[in-house]
Design a protein around this motif. Structure first.
Motif, short mmCIF file in Angstrom:
data_model
loop_
_atom_site.label_atom_id
_atom_site.label_comp_id
_atom_site.label_asym_id
_atom_site.label_seq_id
_atom_site.Cartn_x
_atom_site.Cartn_y
_atom_site.Cartn_z
N ASP A 155 46.48 45.41 34.82
CA ASP A 155 47.46 45.44 33.99
C ASP A 155 47.42 44.00 33.31
N LEU A 156 48.17 43.79 32.16
CA LEU A 156 48.04 42.56 31.73
C LEU A 156 49.15 41.83 32.20
N ASP A 157 49.03 40.44 32.03
CA ASP A 157 50.11 39.44 32.46
C ASP A 157 50.21 38.32 31.38
N ARG A 212 58.55 44.34 31.52
CA ARG A 212 57.33 45.20 31.69
C ARG A 212 57.26 46.31 30.69
N ASP A 247 53.03 42.93 31.86
CA ASP A 247 54.32 42.15 32.27
C ASP A 247 54.30 40.88 31.62
#
Ligand code: DGT
Ligand code: CA
Ligand code: CA
Length: 570
Positions: free
Chosen positions: A198-200, A233, A243
Protein backbone atom coordinates in the motif's frame (compact mmCIF):
# COMPACT_ATOMS: atom_id res chain seq x y z
CA UNK A 1 -8.37 9.85 -16.27
CA UNK A 2 -4.82 8.66 -16.71
CA UNK A 3 -3.60 6.96 -19.87
CA UNK A 4 -2.84 3.82 -17.86
CA UNK A 5 -6.47 3.62 -16.72
CA UNK A 6 -7.82 4.03 -20.24
CA UNK A 7 -5.37 1.39 -21.41
CA UNK A 8 -6.48 -0.96 -18.64
CA UNK A 9 -10.14 -0.49 -19.58
CA UNK A 10 -9.44 -1.61 -23.15
CA UNK A 11 -7.36 -4.54 -21.96
CA UNK A 12 -10.13 -5.59 -19.58
CA UNK A 13 -12.70 -5.23 -22.32
CA UNK A 14 -10.61 -7.39 -24.66
CA UNK A 15 -10.16 -10.06 -21.98
CA UNK A 16 -13.87 -10.12 -21.20
CA UNK A 17 -14.87 -10.24 -24.85
CA UNK A 18 -12.43 -13.01 -25.52
CA UNK A 19 -13.81 -15.09 -22.67
CA UNK A 20 -17.21 -14.38 -24.20
CA UNK A 21 -15.99 -15.67 -27.57
CA UNK A 22 -15.79 -12.45 -29.58
CA UNK A 23 -13.87 -12.38 -32.87
CA UNK A 24 -10.12 -11.99 -32.82
CA UNK A 25 -10.03 -8.92 -35.00
CA UNK A 26 -11.91 -6.73 -32.52
CA UNK A 27 -9.83 -8.00 -29.64
CA UNK A 28 -6.64 -7.12 -31.45
CA UNK A 29 -7.91 -3.60 -32.13
CA UNK A 30 -8.64 -3.08 -28.41
CA UNK A 31 -5.31 -4.53 -27.29
CA UNK A 32 -3.34 -2.49 -29.82
CA UNK A 33 -5.19 0.62 -28.70
CA UNK A 34 -4.40 -0.24 -25.10
CA UNK A 35 -0.68 -0.54 -25.84
CA UNK A 36 -0.62 2.61 -27.90
CA UNK A 37 -2.37 4.60 -25.16
CA UNK A 38 -0.16 3.21 -22.41
CA UNK A 39 2.93 4.29 -24.39
CA UNK A 40 1.50 7.67 -25.39
CA UNK A 41 3.70 10.47 -24.09
CA UNK A 42 0.82 12.99 -23.83
CA UNK A 43 -2.39 12.84 -21.83
CA UNK A 44 -5.34 11.28 -23.67
CA UNK A 45 -7.73 13.18 -21.40
CA UNK A 46 -6.14 16.42 -22.56
CA UNK A 47 -6.66 15.41 -26.19
CA UNK A 48 -10.34 14.62 -25.54
CA UNK A 49 -10.87 17.86 -23.68
CA UNK A 50 -9.18 19.93 -26.38
CA UNK A 51 -11.98 21.09 -28.72
CA UNK A 52 -9.56 21.22 -31.67
CA UNK A 53 -8.35 17.66 -31.26
CA UNK A 54 -9.69 14.13 -31.24
CA UNK A 55 -8.26 10.72 -30.31
CA UNK A 56 -8.87 9.68 -33.92
CA UNK A 57 -5.80 11.68 -34.99
CA UNK A 58 -3.67 8.97 -33.31
CA UNK A 59 -2.43 5.93 -35.21
CA UNK A 60 -4.78 2.94 -35.09
CA UNK A 61 -7.67 4.88 -33.52
CA UNK A 62 -10.74 4.80 -35.76
CA UNK A 63 -14.14 6.31 -35.17
CA UNK A 64 -15.41 3.57 -32.88
CA UNK A 65 -12.33 3.60 -30.65
CA UNK A 66 -12.28 7.40 -30.55
CA UNK A 67 -15.89 7.42 -29.33
CA UNK A 68 -15.13 4.83 -26.69
CA UNK A 69 -12.12 6.80 -25.46
CA UNK A 70 -14.24 9.95 -25.23
CA UNK A 71 -16.96 8.10 -23.29
CA UNK A 72 -14.36 6.68 -20.93
CA UNK A 73 -12.79 10.06 -20.25
CA UNK A 74 -16.15 11.79 -19.82
CA UNK A 75 -18.00 9.17 -17.77
CA UNK A 76 -15.20 7.13 -16.23
CA UNK A 77 -16.53 3.90 -17.74
CA UNK A 78 -17.94 2.22 -20.84
CA UNK A 79 -21.47 0.81 -21.08
CA UNK A 80 -20.10 -2.20 -22.92
CA UNK A 81 -17.47 -2.83 -20.28
CA UNK A 82 -20.07 -2.66 -17.49
CA UNK A 83 -22.31 -5.04 -19.40
CA UNK A 84 -19.50 -7.55 -19.85
CA UNK A 85 -18.52 -7.26 -16.19
CA UNK A 86 -22.08 -8.15 -15.22
CA UNK A 87 -21.95 -11.13 -17.50
CA UNK A 88 -18.56 -12.54 -16.50
CA UNK A 89 -17.58 -12.69 -12.81
CA UNK A 90 -14.32 -10.97 -11.81
CA UNK A 91 -12.88 -14.28 -10.60
CA UNK A 92 -12.95 -15.62 -14.14
CA UNK A 93 -10.91 -12.64 -15.32
CA UNK A 94 -8.51 -13.10 -12.41
CA UNK A 95 -7.80 -16.60 -13.69
CA UNK A 96 -6.12 -15.05 -16.73
CA UNK A 97 -3.24 -13.95 -14.52
CA UNK A 98 -2.24 -17.58 -14.05
CA UNK A 99 0.54 -18.82 -16.34
CA UNK A 100 -0.71 -20.86 -19.28
CA UNK A 101 -4.31 -19.77 -18.71
CA UNK A 102 -5.80 -17.94 -21.69
CA UNK A 103 -9.34 -16.65 -22.21
CA UNK A 104 -10.39 -19.82 -24.05
CA UNK A 105 -9.45 -22.04 -21.13
CA UNK A 106 -11.03 -19.63 -18.64
CA UNK A 107 -14.25 -19.71 -20.65
CA UNK A 108 -14.35 -23.52 -20.58
CA UNK A 109 -13.78 -23.59 -16.81
CA UNK A 110 -16.51 -21.00 -16.33
CA UNK A 111 -19.09 -22.63 -18.61
CA UNK A 112 -18.44 -26.31 -17.95
CA UNK A 113 -17.48 -26.36 -14.28
CA UNK A 114 -19.18 -23.08 -13.23
CA UNK A 115 -15.90 -21.87 -11.76
CA UNK A 116 -16.21 -18.19 -10.83
CA UNK A 117 -13.47 -17.65 -8.24
CA UNK A 118 -9.84 -18.65 -7.73
CA UNK A 119 -11.04 -20.58 -4.69
CA UNK A 120 -13.43 -22.64 -6.90
CA UNK A 121 -10.58 -23.22 -9.30
CA UNK A 122 -8.29 -24.49 -6.56
CA UNK A 123 -10.94 -26.90 -5.31
CA UNK A 124 -11.68 -28.22 -8.79
CA UNK A 125 -7.96 -28.75 -9.45
CA UNK A 126 -7.46 -30.50 -6.11
CA UNK A 127 -10.43 -32.75 -6.82
CA UNK A 128 -8.89 -33.56 -10.22
CA UNK A 129 -11.96 -32.34 -12.09
CA UNK A 130 -9.98 -30.20 -14.51
CA UNK A 131 -7.87 -32.89 -16.13
CA UNK A 132 -11.04 -34.45 -17.58
CA UNK A 133 -11.91 -31.35 -19.62
CA UNK A 134 -11.14 -31.22 -23.31
CA UNK A 135 -7.83 -29.46 -23.99
CA UNK A 136 -6.67 -29.62 -20.37
CA UNK A 137 -5.02 -32.72 -18.86
CA UNK A 138 -3.06 -33.59 -15.75
CA UNK A 139 -0.16 -31.26 -16.50
CA UNK A 140 -2.39 -28.23 -16.93
CA UNK A 141 -4.12 -29.07 -13.69
CA UNK A 142 -0.79 -29.21 -11.85
CA UNK A 143 0.42 -25.98 -13.32
CA UNK A 144 -2.86 -24.31 -12.30
CA UNK A 145 -2.23 -25.33 -8.70
CA UNK A 146 1.35 -24.09 -8.87
CA UNK A 147 0.24 -20.80 -10.38
CA UNK A 148 -2.40 -20.38 -7.67
CA UNK A 149 0.17 -20.88 -4.92
CA UNK A 150 2.42 -18.26 -6.47
CA UNK A 151 -0.44 -15.80 -7.02
CA UNK A 152 -1.40 -16.13 -3.37
CA UNK A 153 2.10 -15.19 -2.23
CA UNK A 154 2.05 -11.97 -4.21
CA UNK A 155 -1.64 -11.21 -3.69
CA UNK A 156 -2.55 -7.58 -3.45
CA UNK A 157 0.90 -6.23 -4.25
CA UNK A 158 1.42 -4.06 -7.30
CA UNK A 159 4.49 -3.21 -9.36
CA UNK A 160 6.50 -0.30 -8.01
CA UNK A 161 5.98 1.46 -11.34
CA UNK A 162 2.16 1.32 -11.07
CA UNK A 163 2.26 2.43 -7.45
CA UNK A 164 4.64 5.28 -8.14
CA UNK A 165 2.64 6.73 -11.03
CA UNK A 166 -0.44 6.99 -8.81
CA UNK A 167 1.49 8.25 -5.79
CA UNK A 168 3.19 10.93 -7.90
CA UNK A 169 -0.16 12.21 -9.16
CA UNK A 170 -1.53 12.49 -5.62
CA UNK A 171 1.71 13.99 -4.34
CA UNK A 172 1.56 16.58 -7.10
CA UNK A 173 -1.91 17.83 -6.16
CA UNK A 174 -1.55 17.67 -2.37
CA UNK A 175 1.79 19.48 -2.47
CA UNK A 176 0.03 22.52 -3.93
CA UNK A 177 -2.34 23.00 -0.99
CA UNK A 178 -1.65 26.14 1.04
CA UNK A 179 -1.80 24.29 4.36
CA UNK A 180 0.73 21.64 3.35
CA UNK A 181 4.22 22.48 4.60
CA UNK A 182 6.16 19.35 3.74
CA UNK A 183 5.07 16.22 1.92
CA UNK A 184 6.85 12.94 1.27
CA UNK A 185 6.17 9.40 0.20
CA UNK A 186 7.16 6.81 2.80
CA UNK A 187 6.87 3.04 3.18
CA UNK A 188 7.96 0.52 0.59
CA UNK A 189 7.43 3.08 -2.17
CA UNK A 190 10.18 5.29 -0.75
CA UNK A 191 12.39 2.24 -0.27
CA UNK A 192 11.72 1.42 -3.94
CA UNK A 193 10.74 -2.16 -3.29
CA UNK A 194 9.88 -3.96 -6.52
CA UNK A 195 6.28 -4.38 -5.38
CA UNK A 196 4.21 -2.23 -3.07
CA UNK A 197 1.46 -3.41 -0.72
CA UNK A 198 0.00 0.00 0.00
CA UNK A 199 1.03 3.62 -0.41
CA UNK A 200 2.15 5.66 2.58
CA UNK A 201 2.26 9.43 2.44
CA UNK A 202 3.29 11.93 5.07
CA UNK A 203 2.36 15.58 5.35
CA UNK A 204 3.25 18.25 7.84
CA UNK A 205 0.50 20.78 8.42
CA UNK A 206 -0.98 22.62 11.39
CA UNK A 207 -4.39 21.19 10.59
CA UNK A 208 -5.26 18.02 8.72
CA UNK A 209 -8.65 19.15 7.38
CA UNK A 210 -7.57 20.57 4.04
CA UNK A 211 -5.18 17.78 2.96
CA UNK A 212 -7.62 15.07 4.04
CA UNK A 213 -10.54 16.71 2.24
CA UNK A 214 -8.39 17.08 -0.86
CA UNK A 215 -7.32 13.45 -0.78
CA UNK A 216 -10.94 12.32 -0.37
CA UNK A 217 -11.86 14.38 -3.44
CA UNK A 218 -8.87 13.35 -5.56
CA UNK A 219 -9.79 11.90 -8.95
CA UNK A 220 -7.77 8.75 -8.30
CA UNK A 221 -9.53 8.07 -4.98
CA UNK A 222 -12.56 5.83 -4.93
CA UNK A 223 -13.45 5.66 -1.25
CA UNK A 224 -12.38 6.88 2.18
CA UNK A 225 -11.97 3.81 4.36
CA UNK A 226 -11.14 5.56 7.63
CA UNK A 227 -10.44 9.07 8.80
CA UNK A 228 -9.12 10.38 12.08
CA UNK A 229 -7.30 13.49 13.29
CA UNK A 230 -3.85 12.44 12.02
CA UNK A 231 -4.51 9.41 9.85
CA UNK A 232 -6.65 8.73 6.83
CA UNK A 233 -6.92 5.56 4.77
CA UNK A 234 -8.37 5.56 1.27
CA UNK A 235 -8.87 3.11 -1.55
CA UNK A 236 -7.81 4.24 -5.01
CA UNK A 237 -9.79 3.40 -8.10
CA UNK A 238 -7.07 0.94 -9.09
CA UNK A 239 -7.72 -1.01 -5.88
CA UNK A 240 -4.47 0.09 -4.25
CA UNK A 241 -4.92 1.56 -0.76
CA UNK A 242 -3.13 4.49 0.77
CA UNK A 243 -2.37 5.73 4.27
CA UNK A 244 -1.98 9.45 4.78
CA UNK A 245 -0.49 10.76 8.01
CA UNK A 246 -0.50 14.40 9.01
CA UNK A 247 1.98 15.42 11.70
CA UNK A 248 3.35 18.72 13.06
CA UNK A 249 6.56 20.05 11.46
CA UNK A 250 8.71 19.30 14.53
CA UNK A 251 7.93 15.58 14.03
CA UNK A 252 8.61 15.45 10.28
CA UNK A 253 11.94 13.62 10.42
CA UNK A 254 10.82 11.17 13.07
CA UNK A 255 7.58 10.37 11.27
CA UNK A 256 9.31 10.02 7.91
CA UNK A 257 11.90 7.71 9.42
CA UNK A 258 9.21 5.67 11.20
CA UNK A 259 6.83 5.32 8.27
CA UNK A 260 9.56 4.64 5.72
CA UNK A 261 10.43 1.44 7.54
CA UNK A 262 11.16 -1.25 6.93
CA UNK A 263 9.85 -2.70 10.16
CA UNK A 264 13.01 -4.77 10.48
CA UNK A 265 15.19 -1.69 10.02
CA UNK A 266 13.15 0.26 12.57
CA UNK A 267 13.49 -2.45 15.17
CA UNK A 268 17.27 -2.01 15.07
CA UNK A 269 16.98 1.78 15.22
CA UNK A 270 14.67 1.49 18.23
CA UNK A 271 17.04 -0.89 19.99
CA UNK A 272 19.94 1.51 19.45
CA UNK A 273 17.79 4.26 20.98
CA UNK A 274 17.01 2.15 24.04
CA UNK A 275 20.72 1.35 24.46
CA UNK A 276 21.32 5.09 24.66
CA UNK A 277 18.55 5.72 27.15
CA UNK A 278 16.31 7.23 24.47
CA UNK A 279 12.76 6.57 23.38
CA UNK A 280 11.90 6.82 19.71
CA UNK A 281 8.50 6.94 18.01
CA UNK A 282 6.80 8.64 15.07
CA UNK A 283 6.75 11.98 16.96
CA UNK A 284 10.41 12.26 17.86
CA UNK A 285 13.35 11.00 19.86
CA UNK A 286 12.91 11.61 23.58
CA UNK A 287 15.10 11.57 26.68
CA UNK A 288 12.65 11.29 29.55
CA UNK A 289 9.95 13.67 28.35
CA UNK A 290 12.20 15.99 26.35
CA UNK A 291 12.39 15.82 22.58
CA UNK A 292 16.04 15.62 21.53
CA UNK A 293 15.44 15.07 17.81
CA UNK A 294 12.58 14.82 15.33
CA UNK A 295 12.58 17.54 12.73
CA UNK A 296 14.84 15.81 10.20
CA UNK A 297 15.81 12.21 9.52
CA UNK A 298 19.48 13.19 9.87
CA UNK A 299 18.77 14.24 13.47
CA UNK A 300 17.01 10.98 14.21
CA UNK A 301 19.90 8.87 12.91
CA UNK A 302 22.44 11.13 14.61
CA UNK A 303 20.66 10.55 17.94
CA UNK A 304 21.51 6.85 17.62
CA UNK A 305 25.06 7.62 16.41
CA UNK A 306 24.52 6.83 12.76
CA UNK A 307 24.81 8.78 9.53
CA UNK A 308 21.64 9.18 7.45
CA UNK A 309 20.91 5.94 5.61
CA UNK A 310 19.41 5.99 2.08
CA UNK A 311 15.84 4.58 2.15
CA UNK A 312 16.63 1.90 -0.46
CA UNK A 313 19.03 0.28 2.00
CA UNK A 314 16.69 0.19 4.99
CA UNK A 315 15.97 -3.53 5.11
CA UNK A 316 18.20 -4.58 8.02
CA UNK A 317 20.63 -6.23 5.64
CA UNK A 318 24.08 -4.67 5.72
CA UNK A 319 23.21 -0.99 6.17
CA UNK A 320 23.97 -0.79 9.89
CA UNK A 321 27.38 -2.41 9.51
CA UNK A 322 28.18 0.00 6.67
CA UNK A 323 26.86 2.99 8.60
CA UNK A 324 28.84 2.06 11.74
CA UNK A 325 32.03 1.84 9.71
CA UNK A 326 31.42 4.96 7.71
CA UNK A 327 31.25 2.72 4.66
CA UNK A 328 27.79 3.44 3.24
CA UNK A 329 27.94 3.20 -0.55
CA UNK A 330 27.41 6.27 -2.70
CA UNK A 331 24.49 4.83 -4.61
CA UNK A 332 24.28 5.01 -8.37
CA UNK A 333 21.99 7.66 -9.88
CA UNK A 334 20.12 7.72 -13.15
CA UNK A 335 22.35 10.51 -14.48
CA UNK A 336 25.35 8.17 -14.22
CA UNK A 337 24.06 5.98 -17.06
CA UNK A 338 25.75 6.54 -20.43
CA UNK A 339 24.65 3.54 -22.49
CA UNK A 340 21.74 1.13 -22.92
CA UNK A 341 22.61 -2.35 -24.09
CA UNK A 342 19.31 -4.17 -24.53
CA UNK A 343 16.58 -3.06 -26.94
CA UNK A 344 14.43 -4.25 -29.82
CA UNK A 345 13.42 -2.86 -33.19
CA UNK A 346 10.89 -3.66 -35.90
CA UNK A 347 13.27 -6.43 -37.00
CA UNK A 348 11.58 -8.50 -34.26
CA UNK A 349 8.98 -7.35 -31.72
CA UNK A 350 9.93 -3.70 -31.32
CA UNK A 351 7.82 -0.88 -32.75
CA UNK A 352 10.57 1.50 -33.91
CA UNK A 353 13.41 1.38 -36.44
CA UNK A 354 17.13 1.26 -35.62
CA UNK A 355 17.45 4.94 -36.51
CA UNK A 356 14.44 5.92 -34.38
CA UNK A 357 15.72 4.02 -31.37
CA UNK A 358 19.14 5.65 -31.80
CA UNK A 359 17.57 9.11 -32.08
CA UNK A 360 15.44 8.51 -28.97
CA UNK A 361 18.51 7.28 -27.07
CA UNK A 362 20.50 10.32 -28.15
CA UNK A 363 17.73 12.58 -26.89
CA UNK A 364 18.22 10.93 -23.52
CA UNK A 365 21.91 11.78 -23.66
CA UNK A 366 23.03 8.18 -24.12
CA UNK A 367 26.40 7.79 -25.85
CA UNK A 368 26.13 4.18 -26.92
CA UNK A 369 23.43 1.56 -27.41
CA UNK A 370 23.23 -2.05 -28.50
CA UNK A 371 20.42 -3.22 -30.76
CA UNK A 372 19.57 -6.68 -29.47
CA UNK A 373 16.67 -8.23 -31.34
CA UNK A 374 15.48 -11.78 -30.67
CA UNK A 375 17.00 -14.96 -32.09
CA UNK A 376 14.91 -17.42 -34.07
CA UNK A 377 13.63 -19.56 -31.18
CA UNK A 378 11.30 -16.70 -30.24
CA UNK A 379 8.95 -17.38 -33.12
CA UNK A 380 6.24 -15.25 -31.53
CA UNK A 381 8.46 -12.24 -32.17
CA UNK A 382 9.72 -13.40 -35.60
CA UNK A 383 13.16 -14.07 -34.08
CA UNK A 384 16.15 -13.78 -36.42
CA UNK A 385 18.01 -16.66 -38.03
CA UNK A 386 21.64 -16.23 -39.14
CA UNK A 387 20.72 -14.87 -42.54
CA UNK A 388 18.25 -12.25 -41.37
CA UNK A 389 20.51 -11.34 -38.45
CA UNK A 390 23.48 -10.65 -40.74
CA UNK A 391 21.30 -8.45 -42.95
CA UNK A 392 20.02 -6.65 -39.81
CA UNK A 393 23.60 -6.08 -38.64
CA UNK A 394 24.52 -4.65 -41.99
CA UNK A 395 21.68 -2.19 -41.56
CA UNK A 396 22.92 -1.34 -38.06
CA UNK A 397 26.40 -0.64 -39.43
CA UNK A 398 24.87 1.61 -42.05
CA UNK A 399 22.77 3.57 -39.54
CA UNK A 400 25.76 3.79 -37.21
CA UNK A 401 27.91 5.28 -39.99
CA UNK A 402 25.19 7.83 -40.76
CA UNK A 403 24.57 8.81 -37.14
CA UNK A 404 26.83 11.06 -35.13
CA UNK A 405 27.05 11.47 -31.36
CA UNK A 406 26.05 7.93 -30.48
CA UNK A 407 27.65 4.53 -31.07
CA UNK A 408 25.29 1.75 -32.17
CA UNK A 409 26.47 -1.78 -31.40
CA UNK A 410 25.50 -4.88 -33.34
CA UNK A 411 23.87 -7.07 -30.74
CA UNK A 412 21.62 -10.08 -30.38
CA UNK A 413 19.42 -11.44 -27.61
CA UNK A 414 20.26 -15.07 -28.14
CA UNK A 415 18.11 -17.78 -26.59
CA UNK A 416 19.73 -20.51 -24.54
CA UNK A 417 17.73 -23.47 -25.82
CA UNK A 418 16.15 -26.17 -23.66
CA UNK A 419 18.85 -28.66 -24.73
CA UNK A 420 21.65 -26.39 -23.47
CA UNK A 421 22.81 -25.18 -26.87
CA UNK A 422 22.68 -21.63 -28.14
CA UNK A 423 20.09 -20.60 -30.72
CA UNK A 424 22.76 -19.30 -33.14
CA UNK A 425 26.08 -20.86 -34.22
CA UNK A 426 29.40 -19.61 -32.89
CA UNK A 427 30.58 -18.19 -36.19
CA UNK A 428 27.55 -15.88 -36.22
CA UNK A 429 27.89 -14.86 -32.58
CA UNK A 430 31.57 -14.12 -33.24
CA UNK A 431 30.51 -11.30 -35.57
CA UNK A 432 28.44 -9.54 -32.88
CA UNK A 433 29.68 -6.65 -30.77
CA UNK A 434 27.42 -7.65 -27.92
CA UNK A 435 25.70 -10.96 -27.16
CA UNK A 436 23.00 -11.20 -24.50
CA UNK A 437 22.25 -14.84 -23.66
CA UNK A 438 18.83 -15.49 -22.12
CA UNK A 439 16.49 -18.19 -20.93
CA UNK A 440 13.00 -17.72 -22.33
CA UNK A 441 11.65 -21.27 -22.61
CA UNK A 442 11.78 -24.35 -20.43
CA UNK A 443 12.06 -22.30 -17.25
CA UNK A 444 10.51 -25.14 -15.27
CA UNK A 445 13.29 -27.60 -16.10
CA UNK A 446 15.10 -29.10 -13.11
CA UNK A 447 17.96 -27.10 -11.63
CA UNK A 448 20.63 -29.37 -13.15
CA UNK A 449 19.45 -28.63 -16.64
CA UNK A 450 19.01 -24.92 -15.96
CA UNK A 451 22.59 -24.81 -14.68
CA UNK A 452 23.83 -26.72 -17.70
CA UNK A 453 22.13 -24.19 -19.96
CA UNK A 454 23.47 -21.15 -18.14
CA UNK A 455 26.98 -22.60 -17.97
CA UNK A 456 26.94 -23.30 -21.72
CA UNK A 457 26.25 -19.62 -22.26
CA UNK A 458 28.71 -18.41 -19.64
CA UNK A 459 31.52 -20.53 -21.06
CA UNK A 460 30.85 -19.49 -24.64
CA UNK A 461 33.60 -16.98 -25.54
CA UNK A 462 31.17 -14.83 -27.56
CA UNK A 463 28.58 -14.29 -24.83
CA UNK A 464 28.92 -10.85 -23.23
CA UNK A 465 26.19 -10.97 -20.61
CA UNK A 466 23.33 -13.02 -19.20
CA UNK A 467 20.06 -11.11 -19.64
CA UNK A 468 17.21 -11.21 -17.07
CA UNK A 469 19.02 -14.19 -15.51
CA UNK A 470 16.16 -15.93 -13.68
CA UNK A 471 13.42 -15.25 -16.21
CA UNK A 472 10.90 -14.43 -13.50
CA UNK A 473 7.87 -12.26 -14.11
CA UNK A 474 6.97 -10.60 -10.84
CA UNK A 475 3.65 -11.82 -9.44
CA UNK A 476 3.12 -14.08 -12.44
CA UNK A 477 5.77 -16.75 -12.55
CA UNK A 478 8.81 -17.52 -10.46
CA UNK A 479 12.23 -17.61 -12.10
CA UNK A 480 14.04 -20.77 -13.12
CA UNK A 481 15.38 -22.80 -10.25
CA UNK A 482 19.05 -22.10 -9.74
CA UNK A 483 21.79 -21.71 -7.20
CA UNK A 484 22.47 -18.07 -7.93
CA UNK A 485 25.77 -17.99 -6.09
CA UNK A 486 27.14 -20.84 -8.20
CA UNK A 487 26.02 -19.20 -11.44
CA UNK A 488 27.51 -15.87 -10.39
CA UNK A 489 30.83 -17.51 -9.52
CA UNK A 490 30.97 -19.05 -12.99
CA UNK A 491 30.15 -15.69 -14.58
CA UNK A 492 32.92 -14.05 -12.55
CA UNK A 493 35.39 -16.76 -13.60
CA UNK A 494 34.55 -16.38 -17.28
CA UNK A 495 34.29 -12.61 -17.41
CA UNK A 496 30.58 -12.60 -18.25
CA UNK A 497 28.52 -9.62 -17.12
CA UNK A 498 25.10 -9.74 -15.48
CA UNK A 499 22.03 -7.71 -16.36
CA UNK A 500 19.57 -5.88 -14.18
CA UNK A 501 16.65 -5.78 -16.56
CA UNK A 502 14.81 -2.56 -15.69
CA UNK A 503 11.37 -3.64 -16.87
CA UNK A 504 8.99 -3.22 -13.90
CA UNK A 505 7.74 -6.80 -14.27
CA UNK A 506 11.26 -8.26 -14.40
CA UNK A 507 13.78 -6.31 -12.27
CA UNK A 508 15.99 -9.32 -12.74
CA UNK A 509 18.67 -9.65 -11.21
CA UNK A 510 16.85 -8.68 -8.05
CA UNK A 511 18.40 -6.61 -5.27
CA UNK A 512 19.82 -9.56 -3.35
CA UNK A 513 21.36 -11.26 -6.39
CA UNK A 514 22.77 -7.98 -7.71
CA UNK A 515 24.47 -7.36 -4.36
CA UNK A 516 26.00 -10.85 -4.57
CA UNK A 517 27.20 -10.13 -8.12
CA UNK A 518 28.82 -6.91 -6.92
CA UNK A 519 30.60 -8.80 -4.15
CA UNK A 520 32.13 -11.07 -6.80
CA UNK A 521 33.26 -8.08 -8.83
CA UNK A 522 30.98 -8.89 -11.76
CA UNK A 523 30.26 -5.85 -13.93
CA UNK A 524 26.53 -5.23 -13.88
CA UNK A 525 24.63 -3.64 -16.75
CA UNK A 526 21.29 -1.93 -16.17
CA UNK A 527 19.22 -2.28 -19.36
CA UNK A 528 15.76 -1.12 -20.38
CA UNK A 529 14.86 -3.89 -22.85
CA UNK A 530 13.02 -1.13 -24.72
CA UNK A 531 10.53 -2.28 -27.38
CA UNK A 532 9.57 1.28 -28.35
CA UNK A 533 11.12 4.73 -28.20
CA UNK A 534 9.20 5.29 -24.94
CA UNK A 535 10.65 2.04 -23.58
CA UNK A 536 13.67 3.89 -22.20
CA UNK A 537 11.41 5.33 -19.49
CA UNK A 538 11.75 2.23 -17.33
CA UNK A 539 15.45 2.89 -16.69
CA UNK A 540 14.65 4.47 -13.33
CA UNK A 541 13.23 1.20 -12.00
CA UNK A 542 16.46 -0.59 -12.83
CA UNK A 543 18.35 2.16 -11.04
CA UNK A 544 16.13 1.74 -7.96
CA UNK A 545 16.79 -2.00 -7.90
CA UNK A 546 20.54 -1.33 -8.26
CA UNK A 547 20.40 1.15 -5.37
CA UNK A 548 18.63 -1.43 -3.21
CA UNK A 549 21.54 -3.74 -4.05
CA UNK A 550 23.97 -1.07 -2.78
CA UNK A 551 25.50 -0.55 -6.22
CA UNK A 552 27.68 2.45 -6.91
CA UNK A 553 28.50 4.03 -10.24
CA UNK A 554 31.71 2.04 -10.49
CA UNK A 555 29.82 -1.28 -10.18
CA UNK A 556 27.73 -0.65 -13.27
CA UNK A 557 29.44 -1.07 -16.64
CA UNK A 558 27.08 1.14 -18.64
CA UNK A 559 28.08 4.18 -16.60
CA UNK A 560 31.45 4.11 -18.37
CA UNK A 561 32.32 6.43 -21.20
CA UNK A 562 32.23 4.84 -24.64
CA UNK A 563 36.03 4.84 -24.70
CA UNK A 564 36.18 2.90 -21.42
CA UNK A 565 33.27 0.61 -22.23
CA UNK A 566 34.73 -0.35 -25.60
CA UNK A 567 37.62 -1.99 -23.79
CA UNK A 568 35.23 -4.32 -21.95
CA UNK A 569 33.81 -5.76 -25.18
CA UNK A 570 34.89 -9.25 -26.05
P1 DGT B 1 4.12 -2.67 2.01
O1 DGT B 1 3.08 -1.63 2.19
O2 DGT B 1 3.68 -4.03 2.39
O3 DGT B 1 4.70 -2.66 0.65
O4 DGT B 1 5.35 -2.35 2.99
P2 DGT B 1 5.59 -1.09 3.91
O5 DGT B 1 6.99 -1.17 4.39
O6 DGT B 1 5.19 0.15 3.22
O7 DGT B 1 4.68 -1.40 5.17
P3 DGT B 1 3.39 -0.66 5.77
O8 DGT B 1 2.63 0.08 4.76
O9 DGT B 1 2.67 -1.70 6.54
O10 DGT B 1 3.99 0.35 6.84
C1 DGT B 1 4.75 1.46 6.42
C2 DGT B 1 5.87 1.66 7.38
O11 DGT B 1 5.36 2.07 8.67
C3 DGT B 1 6.67 0.40 7.65
O12 DGT B 1 7.67 0.20 6.69
C4 DGT B 1 7.22 0.69 9.02
C5 DGT B 1 6.12 1.48 9.68
N1 DGT B 1 5.28 0.62 10.51
C6 DGT B 1 4.03 0.23 10.24
N2 DGT B 1 3.56 -0.54 11.23
C7 DGT B 1 4.54 -0.66 12.11
C8 DGT B 1 4.70 -1.36 13.35
O13 DGT B 1 3.81 -2.03 13.83
N3 DGT B 1 5.89 -1.22 13.97
C9 DGT B 1 6.91 -0.47 13.44
N4 DGT B 1 8.07 -0.37 14.07
N5 DGT B 1 6.78 0.17 12.31
C10 DGT B 1 5.63 0.08 11.64
CA1 CA C 1 3.09 0.60 2.47
CA1 CA D 1 0.59 1.41 5.03
Amino acid sequence: MQNSEIARAFDDLADLLEIDGANAFRLRAYRNASRMIADLPESMTAIVEDADRSPSELPGIGKDLAEKITTLVETGTLPQLDEMRDKIPPGVVEMLRLPGMGPKKAAILFHELSITTLEDLKQAAEQEQIRALKGFGKKTEESILEGLAHAQQSAGRVFLADAKIQADAIFESLSQLPSVQQIAAAGSLRRRRETVGDLDMLITADDSTEPMDALADHELVEKVLARGETKQRVRLRSGLEMDLRVVPAESYGAALQYFTGSKAHNIVVRRRAQERGLKINEYGVFRDEDAVAGQTEEEVYAAVDLPWIPPELREDRREFEWAENNALPTLIEIEDIRGDLHMHTTATDGTASIADMAAAAKKRKLKYIAITDHSKRVTMAQGLDAKRLRAHWKEIDKVNAETSGIEILKGIECDILEDATLDLPDDVLAEADWVIAVLHYGLKQPQDQIHKRLLTAIKNPHVSIIGHPTGRLIGKRPGAEMNMQEILKAAADHGVMMEINAHPSRLDLDDVAAAAAKDLGIPIVISTDAHATTGFDVLQYGIYQARRAGLEKKDVANTKTWGQFKKLLR
